[in-house]
Every structure is written in C-alpha cells, then in structure tokens.
Design a protein around this motif. Structure first.
Motif, PDB file in Angstrom:
ATOM      1  N   TYR A  26      -8.081  12.864   2.395  1.00 21.55           N
ATOM      2  CA  TYR A  26      -6.948  12.095   2.913  1.00 21.55           C
ATOM      3  C   TYR A  26      -5.860  13.013   3.433  1.00 21.55           C
ATOM      4  N   MET A  69     -13.574   6.872   0.183  1.00 21.90           N
ATOM      5  CA  MET A  69     -12.142   6.830   0.466  1.00 21.90           C
ATOM      6  C   MET A  69     -11.440   5.556  -0.031  1.00 21.90           C
ATOM      7  N   SER A  70     -12.108   4.406   0.043  1.00 25.50           N
ATOM      8  CA  SER A  70     -11.501   3.149  -0.418  1.00 25.50           C
ATOM      9  C   SER A  70     -12.556   2.388  -1.201  1.00 25.50           C
ATOM     10  N   SER A 120      -0.278   7.122   3.092  1.00 22.72           N
ATOM     11  CA  SER A 120      -1.599   7.182   3.702  1.00 22.72           C
ATOM     12  C   SER A 120      -2.184   8.580   3.601  1.00 22.72           C
ATOM     13  N   ALA A 121      -1.346   9.592   3.323  1.00 21.04           N
ATOM     14  CA  ALA A 121      -1.887  10.921   3.025  1.00 21.04           C
ATOM     15  C   ALA A 121      -2.131  11.058   1.520  1.00 21.04           C
ATOM     16  N   ARG A 122      -2.020   9.948   0.791  1.00 18.16           N
ATOM     17  CA  ARG A 122      -2.170   9.907  -0.661  1.00 18.16           C
ATOM     18  C   ARG A 122      -1.214  10.890  -1.320  1.00 18.16           C
ATOM     19  N   VAL A 174      -9.450   5.341   8.024  1.00 13.73           N
ATOM     20  CA  VAL A 174      -9.297   5.532   6.578  1.00 13.73           C
ATOM     21  C   VAL A 174      -7.844   5.676   6.143  1.00 13.73           C
ATOM     22  N   LEU A 175      -6.960   6.121   7.025  1.00 18.55           N
ATOM     23  CA  LEU A 175      -5.585   6.382   6.576  1.00 18.55           C
ATOM     24  C   LEU A 175      -4.855   5.119   6.106  1.00 18.55           C
ATOM     25  N   SER A 197      -6.328   2.417   5.275  1.00 24.84           N
ATOM     26  CA  SER A 197      -7.201   1.714   4.346  1.00 24.84           C
ATOM     27  C   SER A 197      -6.881   2.167   2.927  1.00 24.84           C
ATOM     28  N   LEU A 198      -7.188   1.290   1.980  1.00 22.69           N
ATOM     29  CA  LEU A 198      -6.783   1.578   0.603  1.00 22.69           C
ATOM     30  C   LEU A 198      -7.574   0.686  -0.337  1.00 22.69           C
ATOM     31  N   SER A 199      -7.955   1.247  -1.474  1.00 23.15           N
ATOM     32  CA  SER A 199      -8.494   0.412  -2.537  1.00 23.15           C
ATOM     33  C   SER A 199      -7.670   0.664  -3.777  1.00 23.15           C
ATOM     34  N   GLY A 209       0.796  -1.224   0.000  1.00 22.49           N
ATOM     35  CA  GLY A 209       0.000   0.000   0.000  1.00 22.49           C
ATOM     36  C   GLY A 209       0.825   1.269   0.000  1.00 22.49           C
ATOM     37  N   ASN A 247      -9.253   3.970  -8.521  1.00 23.38           N
ATOM     38  CA  ASN A 247      -9.147   4.966  -9.575  1.00 23.38           C
ATOM     39  C   ASN A 247      -9.852   4.572 -10.857  1.00 23.38           C
ATOM     40  N   PHE A 263      -2.454  10.878 -12.284  1.00 24.72           N
ATOM     41  CA  PHE A 263      -3.761  10.900 -12.945  1.00 24.72           C
ATOM     42  C   PHE A 263      -4.067  12.235 -13.598  1.00 24.72           C
TER      43      PHE A 263
END
Lengths: 590, 461
Positions: B377, B142-143, A423-425, B348-349, B351-353, A239, B357, A510
């Motif tokens: 985020y 978020m995910s 995690s902050a993208r 959520v931090l 977490s990820l999908s 991740g 996108n 993106f």
C-alpha cells in the motif's frame, strides 16, 4: 399510573406517531404505545394532540391504539452494575434482551438497566445524625476491580441522616439510607437513582482544564494534545480510520472510565469491542480494559429515535461517574449519525429544514452536547472530568458540511483524518496541517514536569510543527520541479519531515510495542529525531552531499526505534544518541 | 394463505405515481401488506407507508397502471409483507415477492417470514475472522474478504464488475473446509443480457443448484426493487441461521434500489436531503447491509457482496458515500485501470476491508500478510504521487529512488493486480508475488515489513 391510557394513536409514519384526546402529559415524558407497549417519548404538544417519537419498530401499530404515560421523562438508571455492561440507546441491557428474544431484538421487551438480583458489597461512609448535602458520598461498593462505585446523595436531596445501612450485601433497590429534609420529609435512598438524560447534572463549579488526557498516541499527545475535560472531534470520510482511532483512544487513554457510544454504527464493530476489551490489559492499572468500560450500542439497524437518545444516555452515565470524582472519557462514534437521526425525525415532523435538510436547531443541540464536557469540582467536593471525543462522518468527506462546521465551533481539538494518508495505510491518519488543538498551551506545564529542560516538550513540539509546515510548502515546489532540484538545506527539511512522519507520527495499532508510547518515550523519540536533524544541519553546512547523511546506518535504527525500544527500556535511546554523534562526526572527518 | 382474513375496501381517493391514498378505512396498521385488485382483475401488492385514523398511504410494488379511483379494490391483510422460505428455493428464480418466475411450481414453504427483518443483537454477533480466498490477488492480499463481512463493490457504468463478481462467486472458498454453502442473488433493475450472463456463469461453475435468484429486471416496475433485497436477505437469514449454511448474498445494483426509494419519497412529497434522496436513506440502507454476519450458537453465516454503480464515478455521491459508512470496506473499480487493459480493474488505494486484520496473519493466511500488504500500500501510494510528478517534470528528471518506484508500480499493476478471469491464485502465490515485486525497491525503503520477514521471504536474487 401505567394503566389508564392518556391518549389514542391517530397517525403513524415510521418512528413518528401522533395522538389525539391526550391529557395529563408533559413535554419529553416517556410513554408506552399500543398493546405491545412500545417505548416512546413526547416531543410535541398541541391542544389535545401530541407528537411522539417511538424507540422501537412501529410495524402493525394502528390508529386508535392506547398510549400510556410513565409520568417521568426519559431517565437513566444510575447505580452499581453499569460498568462492563452493554446497553442500547435507551439503556436497555442488550444481554437481557438477548435472553428474552434471541439473536434478533424483539419489540416491547422491557428490562431494567441494573440487575435487581445482584448483591453488592456496601460500606457506609456516613453515620446517623450527620448532615448531608447533594453529592456527598453515602458509601462505597467495589463495582469492578478497577472502579469503586461511590453512592452519592442525589442532587436534589439534603438533610439529616436518620438511618444508614450497616456494611453488608444489598440489592440496588434496597434502602441504604434515610434522610430527613429541612422540610421535615423522610427520604429513602437506595443505591439506584434516576436522572433525566436530556438534563445536565449539576456541579459545584467548573475548573480550568490543564491536565493532558494522555493517549499514548504520539501524534495526539505531542502534536495535537487533548486535555481531561476537553472536547475533541475526529472528522473523516469513510475508510479514513475514525473507528480505529476511537478504539485506540478508548484503549490507551489514561481516563478512569470509558463510555463508548456506538451511535448508528456497525454491529460488528461493537462486537469487536466486546471481544477485544476483556482481553486487553490497561497499562495504567494492569487490569482488563473492560473493567473500566461502559458500552452503548445503538447500531445503524436499530430504530432511529433510540439512536437520537443514545448520545444523551451516554453522557449522563459519564457525568454520574464524574460526580464520584473520576476522569471519564466519552467516545461517540459517530455524532453525524446522531445529527442525521435529528434530520430524519425532523423530516417526518415536516419541520422547515435549514442547511442540507438538517433542522435549524442542529447547532444548538451540538453545543449543548459538547458543553457537557468539562473539568469540574463536583457537588461532593472532589475533582472529576468528562472528556468528549466525537467522531464526525462528513457526507462525501467534505468538511464544509453543517455537522463538521458546527462541531468545530464547540470543540478544542480537531483531528482531521486524511483520505490520502489512509489509502497509504498510514495510521493514525491525522492530517498534521489541517488539524489543530487549542489546548497546547494549557498542557505545557504538565510536560515540563515530565521532560524538564533536557527534553523540552514545548520547544520540540514547536520545531516539529515548523518542520512539517515548511515541508508542506516545499512539497508544492517539489510537485513542479522535483526534489532533485532543491538545495541541500531544503532537502534536509523534506528528509526530516519524512522521518517524523514515518518514524514518529505513524503508529501501528497492531504492533505490541508501538501501539502505546508512554510520554517519556515520546519525548525521547522526538529528541533523537531532532538531534539527527540538527547534526544533519552540520553536515549540510560543510557542503557534504546529503545522500551520505541519508545513508548512515543509524538512520535505519531511527526508523525502527518505535517498535524496537519498549516503554520500559528508555535507556536504549542513549545509545542511539551516541551512534548519531559518532557516525556524523566520522562523516564530517572524512 | 387463503385463510387470512383482512379488511376489504372498494374505491380510493388519490393515485400519485406509485402511491395510492385511501380514506374511510378502519383498524389498519402501519407497514401492513395490502392486496390490490385493479379494474381488470389484476392482483397487485403493496404496503402501508403512513396511516391515520381514517386514511392510509399505500405504496404499490407493481405499476399503478390500470388502477382507478372508483373501482380499485384493496384488501388489508393485517400483517407485514412476508415471504415463504425453504431450502427448496435454491436453484430457483423468483420475483421480488418470492413467487416463482421460472415456470416451476411454488416451493413448499417451511415458514413464512416478514421481509423487513429485525436488528441483530450485537452481544450475540460472532466477530468474523474466517478468511475467504477469492483467488484474486488485489482482494486477497490488499482488501481481504472474511466470512460474515459486508463488502460492496463500487463500480461505474461500463466497467466489468459483473465479470469480477462472477469470478468471486466461482472461486470463493475457505481453505481446507467443505461446508454447505449457498448463493442468494438479489437483482434489482438488471438488464436481460446481464441476468443471462449470471445464469450461465452459475450453470458453468456447477453452482446453479445452490443459487436462489430474486429477479426484477430493468423493465419491471421500479418499486418492486424496494422489496427484492429484503426478500433475498430474508431467505439468506433462514438458510444461514436456521439451516446452517454459509450464504453469500449478491445484491446488484444498489443504485437502482436507492433510485426507487427516491421515487417513492418524492411521490410522498417528503423533505429531500442530498440529491433528492430521502433523509432516511442511511437508516434504510443500514437495515439491509446490517443483515450480514455470524451469530453465536448458529453454524451458518451471511456474507454480503452488494454492487453499486457510482454515478459519474463519483465516490462522494450519496449512494456510495452512505454505503461506505455502513459496510465493512469497499472494493473500488476504476475506469483508468480498465482503460489500461487491466483486469480486474481494482483500484487498491481507495479499496479497504475493515475486517481484514482479524482474518489474516499466522494460522489464517500467513504471518507476513499484514506487513507485506501494508508495504505494498505504502509503495503503491508513493507510485501514484511520483506519476503525478513525472507528468510535470518528465521521467528523466526524477530521482533514482522515484524511478525505482515507477518500475515497481508498472510491475505491480501488470503482474499483481492483473490476472485472467479464470485464474485462481492461492494466498501463498499472492503473497510471494508481492515479495517478488518488492524486490524492485531498495531494502531500506521496506520499513513496514519486519527484518526477519525480509530475510525469510524477500527473494535473494
């Protein structure tokens, strides 16, 4: 040679098989096991007993089943038709497997790596009576719009040409040339050659690597640069964005050819490459990216022994195109899965484990792999390179584990991915404190030619790194007392670091404009930010409160320039430079 | 099945935990299925883990209790472990080997399929991009879950993961589409009361007839758990790729599965890697998780929602760690949030999908989705840093902007993450809510959203 069994199965445990009554085989010979003729490789010999690793599922395999030898080691078929294809770890074309067994990959399916049907447009480059040496180009074939395939004299052949095919259409296994060797033998050459994958292909000599592999990713090109012929590792826990970083590099780096190995990774990710790459246009050639891509997909659910082999097949293809004089970038995602395949097989062989269950030869194998990268003068006299970028997936995200540690000894670029940034993208999530590049000095001259004295890459890079490091130290203090307590000079450092992070280092994959920055744009952006920073120094010196500097309207322009100013409108940066001066002059004049 | 002819033997050499070693056999293949009859006539099942010229190691799914050296009968069936599959299995409950345990008759099989499955050819995968609306903001915004994804829930003991999963199963839908769907529920080592909770939840939502359950309870022999997910996925593959249904596979709890795997490896005396788990744990898990997705030319799909409990809430433990490396993201639940009274306790931090996108944006959710999610985020990550700082220097000493972030953070947790277990938010509602919360921050901080989006979506007052 295929029809006489060379041994009998005596024991089966998953991908590891032992045989008895074995004769006439060599270490690393490729074998076929059982009535279904599953593909395997000999990895140990002891008297008449052999140990094999089998590249396919061994369900149902019985002791007593026959084993056949192919007589040669695991070898890659090399020739036109590789580019744009997708293969499994032992170079079986996945499209042909799909035709044979449908959505699920069946067992014992055999398909040649290169189509025997396609007619290629061959143009000879040599003539009768000419003396040829290994690596010389016999002729060329337009493989894709982008890649001209140069058919070469194999590394072990030299002599006098006795016949050469006229320009025209040929299949890969048709003779295109005959050579009489000094020993008087006649060798028939086709466009197709074989090379044992575990052996590196010979070169004339290694050359210094001093040309950057331009990736269009600012944090890479400007802060931790990579060179053509270099080796890099991208370690990161799950991740943290390893795959997205690999994809970005595969898409935008200025290599001639990309070999992308999905080693023990997700099936859907390979599909994504298959869907996306034909649509994406390479900015260097304006052709679809797929025309310079070879994919090797040994997904995590495919047999583990083939995963072990995939790294070698991939780098062999890369070396083959290097020998034609191309700059090839090889992406391996992930080398940890390969190391784990070694561990899994080693465990089944009941070998004595070293660190964390990995075999003692892990470091040697890693070194052998990364050493196959390099900028070289080929046997044919041209210049080519293989750059290796390996993703590393440390267990628990802990960089002290053996694969990350050993890898870091053999590479020049270490792009450490950071969980907190991810995690902050914040992508690419390359941590600018823990990462390093040993190639910085080597590429400085190249950048000097691009930016000259005005946009001095080396100096700007140094200042950038310095601001980021000072920020990192100050953050320790901020954690204790808060930012408000710091003097304005230090706030300016924190502020500039934030701008660098958000307006420069962060880059959106993106966003159409932001996804790729030409080197000139990177320099202009850096120059704008540092100019703003220097003028900020003037403000602070005059004891003007820093919040006034932070509220200048030009700041918003700086924050958004990465996606606002396209690669072909660099003159817009001039306006930005002017705006900074005007607004700060006005502020000082107040 | 009675027509199967296999080789039968009486007497074995050794019995160690779940393993039986037998000698004097002939013509037995690797991974073959075995029927074992104990002294008192009980039928058990197993499979060949290792085979030599005259000897084999057999793993027994049920307990080895009652087996003796002298009188144990073993019949090698000359085929791998298979289960029957059919649409009739929906609405029914089975054990690990697909034998009904709900009192009903065995369904008439349409086919017999080996449970181990095979790798899907990546060239025939269809890249997943259909947005599944779960109605839970923390997931949808978020995910994001998409059809054909494998998205595990990382939980810890004591957390309300069952409620979250039940809510997802109840609410999950593709906007504007009515298509045949099914749930395959693979339960490994589940407690009785939790099994009852799920049963009730399916019945109440009216989905009971679309659910096939493979159940091994906590007090069932642990080795059965090794087969449970395989049986569940085998049925799911049949329903998705043969019948054309959209199948959601829930596997709970993968930690129990991995422990069973470790038990077998230890009994076999294998060289352990991390925490005693076998070196092939990654490959083994991958062989399960990769059985998800969509393929070319078939209408159905398999979406996987595995659940695992992180021992001691440690995300670096081998089970969550290896899972996260294989699956396409993860939903992480947190004790701290649940302790603060927030349901669903989704952190959520971390977490990820990974497929998010491709499933969001114009024509799928809304054009601002990617940006607004990224902005949330970034802002929430800053909130967490400010909270640490506030704990040291006190809230009063924070800068103005940091205080604004704290306010944003409180509202984000209480209004955005928090929702009722029966609250089904549309994606529109979720995204608008996100914009409403961003109002707590100055516009100059909103660098991840586009200016035209601010003009269009940020509430004016």
């Amino acid at each position: 040679m295929h029809d006489e069994p060379v041994g009998k199965v005596s024991w089966v445990s998953g991908p590891v098989v032992r045989t008895v009554e074995t004769r006439g085989v060599h270490m690393l010979d490729m074998v076929e096991v059982g009535d279904e003729r599953l593909i395997g490789e000999i990895i140990g010999l002891n008297g008449d007993q052999a140990t094999l690793q089998v590249y396919e599922d061994t369900t149902g395999l019985k002791p007593g089943s026959p084993v056949y030898s192919t007589g040669y080691p695991l070898a890659a078929e090399l020739g036109p038709g590789l580019v744009t294809s997708i293969y499994d770890g032992i170079l079986r074309p996945l499209k042909a497997l799909a035709d044979a067994t449908g959505i699920f990959i069946g067992r014992g399916v055999r398909a040649p790596s290169l189509s025997r049907e396609i007619l290629w447009d061959f143009t000879p480059a040599i003539r009768n009576g000419q003396e040829v040496t290994p690596g010389m180009i016999i002729g060329t074939v337009p493989e894709t719009e982008r890649i001209e395939h140069r058919v070469m004299v194999p590394p072990n052949v030299s002599g006098i040409v006795t016949s050469v095919a006229a320009a025209g259409k040929y299949k890969v296994d048709q003779e295109i040339c005959r050579v009489r060797t000094p020993q008087g033998d006649e060798v028939s050459l086709t466009m197709l050659q074989r090379w044992p994958v575990r052996q590196k292909r010979p070169v004339a000599r290694r050359l210094p690597a001093d040309t950057p592999l331009v990736t269009g990713q600012r944090v890479v090109d400007c802060v931790f640069p990579m060179v053509k012929g270099g080796a890099a590792a991208i370690p990161g826990g799950f991740g943290t964005g390893k795959t997205i970083t690999q994809h970005q590099l595969a898409k935008w780096s200025d290599a001639d050819l990309i070999v992308y190995i999905g080693c023990g990774e997700r099936g859907n990710e390979m599909t994504e490459v298959l869907v996306e790459f034909p649509k994406l246009i390479d900015p260097h050639s304006n052709r679809p990216l797929m025309e310079r891509t070879i994919l090797i997909a040994n997904t995590s659910d495919m047999p583990v022994a083939a995963r072990e082999a995939s790294i070698y097949t991939g780098i062999t293809l890369a070396e083959y195109y290097r020998d034609m004089g191309y700059h090839v970038a090889l992406m391996a995602d992930s080398t940890s899965r390969w190391a784990e395949a070694l561990r899994e097989l080693s465990g089944r062989l009941e070998e004595m484990p070293a660190e964390e269950g990995f075999p003692a030869y892990l470091a040697t194998r890693l070194a052998e792999f990364y050493e196959r990268a390099g900028m070289v003068e080929t046997l044919g006299g041209s210049t080519g390179s293989v750059s290796v970028i390996g993703a590393v997936s440390p267990a628990g995200g802990d960089f002290s584990e053996p694969v990350t540690q050993h890898t870091s000894r053999f590479i020049g670029c270490f792009w450490a991915l950071d969980k907190e940034l991810a995690s902050a993208r914040y992508y690419p999530s390359i941590n600018y404190i823990n990462s390093h590049s040993a190639y910085t000095e080597f590429v400085a001259d190249w950048w000097k030619k691009i930016g000259g004295e005005k946009y001095n890459w080396e100096a700007m890079r140094e200042e950038t790194v310095d601001v980021l490091r000072r920020d990192d130290k100050l953050q320790q203090i901020v954690k204790l007392v808060g930012e408000e307590e710091l003097p304005d000079e230090q706030k300016l450092i924190l502020d500039t670091a934030r701008i660098l992070q958000n307006a420069f280092l962060q880059q959106s994959a993106f966003d159409e404009v932001d996804t790729y920055s030409v080197p000139e744009k990177q320099l202009r952006m850096l120059s704008v930010i540092l100019h703003y920073y220097h003028r900020g120094g003037d403000v602070v010196k005059r004891s003007i409160p820093i919040y006034k500097y932070q509220q200048l309207p030009v700041r918003n322009e700086i924050m958004r320039m990465k996606s606002r100013i396209p690669n072909d409108k660099l003159e817009e940066f001039d306006a930005l430079d002017r705006a900074i001066d005007e607004q700060i002059d006005a502020l000082i004049a107040e | 099945m009675a027509t199967e002819i296999g080789k039968e033997y009486v007497g074995v050499q050794r019995i160690v935990g779940p393993l039986v070693m037998i000698e004097g056999i002939d013509g037995v293949g690797y991974d073959e299925m075995v029927e074992i009859v104990s002294d008192d006539g009980k039928l058990k099942h197993g499979r060949v883990l290792e085979v030599g010229t005259k000897a084999a190691v057999v793993q027994v799914f049920e307990h080895t209790t009652g087996l003796s050296i002298g009188a144990t009968k073993m019949k090698f069936l000359a085929r791998p472990v298979r289960i029957p599959v059919s649409e009739e299995m929906l609405g029914r409950t089975f054990n690990a080997l697909a034998e009904p345990i709900d009192g009903g008759p065995p369904p008439i099989p349409k086919d017999l399929r080996p449970v181990s499955g095979a790798a899907i050819n990546p060239t025939l995968r269809h890249h997943p991009s259909d947005f599944i609306q779960t109605g839970i903001s923390a997931i949808d915004a978020m995910s994001t879950l998409v059809r054909g994804q494998k998205l595990p829930v990382f939980s810890a003991s004591g957390l309300e993961h069952d409620r979250v999963i039940a809510q997802i199963i109840r609410q999950a839908k593709i906007i504007g589409k009515q298509e045949p769907f099914a749930v395959v529920f693979g339960a490994m080592g589940l407690k009785h009361d939790i099994a009852d909770f799920y049963r009730k939840s399916f019945e109440e939502s009216g989905a009971g007839n679309n659910v096939a359950t493979f159940l091994t309870l906590a007090d069932d022999p642990s080795i059965e758990r090794i087969i449970t997910p395989r049986s569940a996925l085998t049925l799911a593959e049949y329903l998705a790729f043969d019948v054309g249904m959209h199948v959601l596979v829930v596997l709970t709890d993968m930690t129990n599965y991995c422990e069973a795997l470790r038990e077998v490896a230890t009994a076999k005396g294998e060289v352990p890697s991390r925490k005693g788990y076998p070196a092939y744990l990654y490959s083994d898990l991958a062989a399960l998780y990769e059985r998800a997705g969509q393929v070319e030319g078939r209408t159905g799909s398999i979406t996987q929602l595995p659940l695992l409990t992180m021992p001691n809430e440690d995300i670096t433990h081998p089970i969550p760690d290896l899972t996260g490396y294989i699956t396409e993201g993860q939903i992480v639940l947190s004790k701290a949030l649940q302790g603060a009274g927030i349901y669903p306790p989704i952190n959520v931090l971390p977490s990820l999908s990974r497929l998010m996108n491709d499933g969001i944006g114009e024509g799928r959710t809304r054009e601002d989705h990617r940006n607004v999610s990224s902005q949330l985020y970034a802002a929430y990550a800053r909130v967490k840093r400010v909270e640490v700082l506030a704990a040291v220097i006190g809230e009063e000493e924070l800068s103005e902007i940091d205080k604004q972030y704290l306010t944003f953070g409180q509202h984000f947790e209480k209004e955005f993450i928090q929702q009722a277990p029966d609250e089904d938010r549309s994606i529109e509602e979720t995204l608008n809510l996100g914009w409403k919360l961003l109002k707590h921050l100055p516009v100059s901080e909103l660098t991840r959203v586009k200016e035209e989006q601010i003009a269009k979506y940020l509430p004016k007052d």
